[in-house]
Design a protein around this motif. Structure first.
Motif, mmCIF file in Angstrom:
data_model
loop_
_atom_site.group_PDB
_atom_site.id
_atom_site.type_symbol
_atom_site.label_atom_id
_atom_site.label_comp_id
_atom_site.label_asym_id
_atom_site.label_seq_id
_atom_site.Cartn_x
_atom_site.Cartn_y
_atom_site.Cartn_z
ATOM 1 N N SER A 168 4.220 -3.513 -7.982
ATOM 2 C CA SER A 168 3.799 -2.117 -7.872
ATOM 3 C C SER A 168 4.341 -1.249 -8.994
ATOM 4 O O SER A 168 4.027 -0.075 -9.078
ATOM 5 N N SER B 191 0.827 -1.206 0.000
ATOM 6 C CA SER B 191 0.000 0.000 0.000
ATOM 7 C C SER B 191 0.868 1.266 0.000
ATOM 8 O O SER B 191 0.478 2.282 -0.556
ATOM 9 N N ARG C 167 1.767 1.895 -3.600
ATOM 10 C CA ARG C 167 0.591 2.388 -4.333
ATOM 11 C C ARG C 167 0.296 3.841 -3.960
ATOM 12 O O ARG C 167 -0.049 4.653 -4.810
ATOM 13 N N GLN C 168 0.441 4.165 -2.671
ATOM 14 C CA GLN C 168 0.213 5.541 -2.220
ATOM 15 C C GLN C 168 1.206 6.493 -2.889
ATOM 16 O O GLN C 168 0.823 7.568 -3.359
#
Length: 131
Positions: A96, A66, A69-70
């Motif tokens: 990613s 995450s 992705r952020q």
């Protein structure tokens, strides 16, 4: 020569300090901003708008996809280099779509060449002239 901004994400300590010193020694680098983590810092990171993010996964207390992705959402044109220790971290980085991955134990000259290559190919407009 266009100077580039770099953001380094990793826990405080000798490892991050050493990586920062290597990056600051690269002629193309204007400044290096360090963060322990990116959680809750979206505005700060967006305002910084670095040309390259170096994510030292081994120094983060919690590693997950995450975070990558952020970073991609916040900085879609910024190059991302992850420094990993484990196969799972490497796999997550590959999935990613990071721009480069180095597995811990890499040589300093490989690190510098990788950073320079990523900075040279930076797509980030960041208000700077592009060549």
């Amino acid at each position: 020569m266009n100077k580039r901004d770099v953001m380094l994400v990793g826990g405080r300590g000798e490892v991050r300090d050493g990586i920062k010193a290597l990056v600051e020694a690269i002629p193309e680098v204007s400044k290096v901003a360090c963060f322990d983590d990116i959680t809750g810092r979206s505005d700060q990171i967006s305002n910084l708008n670095p040309d390259l993010v170096i994510l030292d996964s081994s120094q983060l207390k919690k590693w997950d996809q995450s975070r990558l992705r952020q970073l991609r959402r916040l900085l879609p044109l910024t190059r991302i280099l992850t420094l990993v220790e484990e196969k799972e971290q490497k796999r997550a980085s590959e999935e990613s779509g990071v721009d480069a991955i180095l597995v811990k134990g890499f040589r300093g000259d490989l690190f510098i060449r990788t950073v320079r290559r990523l900075l040279k190919g930076s797509n980030n407009s960041n208000g700077k002239d592009q060549k």
